[in-house]
Design a protein around this motif. Structure first.
Motif, mmCIF file in Angstrom:
data_model
loop_
_atom_site.group_PDB
_atom_site.id
_atom_site.type_symbol
_atom_site.label_atom_id
_atom_site.label_comp_id
_atom_site.label_asym_id
_atom_site.label_seq_id
_atom_site.Cartn_x
_atom_site.Cartn_y
_atom_site.Cartn_z
ATOM 1 N N TYR A 33 0.777 -1.246 0.000
ATOM 2 C CA TYR A 33 0.000 0.000 0.000
ATOM 3 C C TYR A 33 0.804 1.288 0.000
ATOM 4 C CZ TYR A 33 -3.491 -3.451 1.237
ATOM 5 O OH TYR A 33 -4.299 -4.555 1.237
ATOM 6 N N THR A 34 1.988 1.281 0.605
ATOM 7 C CA THR A 34 2.767 2.521 0.659
ATOM 8 C C THR A 34 3.196 2.911 -0.759
ATOM 9 O OG1 THR A 34 3.597 1.912 2.848
ATOM 10 C CG2 THR A 34 4.796 3.651 1.677
ATOM 11 N N PRO A 35 2.908 4.158 -1.182
ATOM 12 C CA PRO A 35 3.296 4.568 -2.539
ATOM 13 C C PRO A 35 4.828 4.560 -2.721
ATOM 14 C CG PRO A 35 1.720 6.114 -1.598
ATOM 15 C CD PRO A 35 2.172 5.216 -0.485
ATOM 16 N N MET A 36 5.248 4.158 -3.916
ATOM 17 C CA MET A 36 6.680 4.121 -4.230
ATOM 18 C C MET A 36 7.341 5.475 -3.995
ATOM 19 S SD MET A 36 6.986 1.720 -7.584
ATOM 20 C CE MET A 36 6.716 -0.056 -7.491
ATOM 21 N N GLU A 37 6.679 6.567 -4.400
ATOM 22 C CA GLU A 37 7.271 7.905 -4.251
ATOM 23 C C GLU A 37 7.476 8.258 -2.791
ATOM 24 O OE1 GLU A 37 3.462 8.317 -5.493
ATOM 25 O OE2 GLU A 37 4.500 6.566 -6.310
ATOM 26 N N PHE A 38 6.577 7.772 -1.922
ATOM 27 C CA PHE A 38 6.719 8.047 -0.491
ATOM 28 C C PHE A 38 7.974 7.368 0.053
ATOM 29 C CE2 PHE A 38 6.022 7.233 4.037
ATOM 30 C CZ PHE A 38 5.670 8.500 4.485
ATOM 31 N N VAL A 39 8.207 6.137 -0.349
ATOM 32 C CA VAL A 39 9.391 5.389 0.104
ATOM 33 C C VAL A 39 10.666 6.079 -0.392
ATOM 34 C CG1 VAL A 39 10.590 3.166 0.046
ATOM 35 C CG2 VAL A 39 8.080 3.229 0.166
ATOM 36 N N VAL A 40 10.645 6.516 -1.633
ATOM 37 C CA VAL A 40 11.802 7.241 -2.190
ATOM 38 C C VAL A 40 12.072 8.495 -1.358
ATOM 39 C CG1 VAL A 40 12.655 8.537 -4.187
ATOM 40 C CG2 VAL A 40 11.524 6.326 -4.523
ATOM 41 N N HIS A 41 11.007 9.209 -1.023
ATOM 42 C CA HIS A 41 11.153 10.432 -0.216
ATOM 43 C C HIS A 41 11.738 10.126 1.162
ATOM 44 C CE1 HIS A 41 10.468 14.444 1.242
ATOM 45 N NE2 HIS A 41 9.770 13.975 2.253
ATOM 46 N N VAL A 42 11.281 9.044 1.795
ATOM 47 C CA VAL A 42 11.796 8.619 3.114
ATOM 48 C C VAL A 42 13.300 8.352 3.040
ATOM 49 C CG1 VAL A 42 11.819 6.641 4.710
ATOM 50 C CG2 VAL A 42 9.642 7.735 4.081
ATOM 51 N N LEU A 43 13.723 7.661 1.990
ATOM 52 C CA LEU A 43 15.141 7.295 1.852
ATOM 53 C C LEU A 43 16.010 8.538 1.606
ATOM 54 C CD1 LEU A 43 14.731 3.969 -0.148
ATOM 55 C CD2 LEU A 43 15.390 4.230 2.258
#
Ligand code: TYC
Length: 102
Positions: A33-43
């Protein structure tokens, strides 16, 4: 060497043990469920990665289920995990981040 009372003492050189603190891997887990762009932003935000690095690691997690995103002292690893978990919860994403001893 005679230490005065007839006994012989032998000096043995020992290497002083410098104990290094243990290191901890910070792991990011995949979910549906977590959007790919959100994960990229977190990293980018919490692990100092460039956009290209972050995108690559995100895809590794997406495909393999988990990836190491950094290796830190216990205190820094705990802080990173808390920052990611808080940020994900604030945005109502189920993203999971954990740590384990290396
Ligand atoms: N699997 C997620 C999706 O398809 C993306 C994702 C990647 C989620 C990495 C979490 O740690 C993660 N939207």
């Amino acid at each position: 060497q005679d230490d005065g009372d007839g006994h012989i003492s032998v000096a043995v050189a020992t290497r002083p043990k410098t104990k290094r603190p243990p290191l901890y891997k910070v792991l990011l887990l995949n979910d549906d469920y977590t959007p790919m762009e959100f994960v990229v932003h977190v990293l980018e935000r919490f692990f100092g990665m460039t956009h290209a690095e972050a995108f690559e690691i995100m895809l590794t997690v997406h495909k393999k289920g988990v990836a190491v995103v950094g290796v830190f002292s216990h205190e820094i690893a705990e802080t990173k995990v808390a920052q990611v978990m808080d940020f994900a919860r604030q945005h109502q994403h189920p993203l999971q981040c954990t740590m384990e001893k290396e």
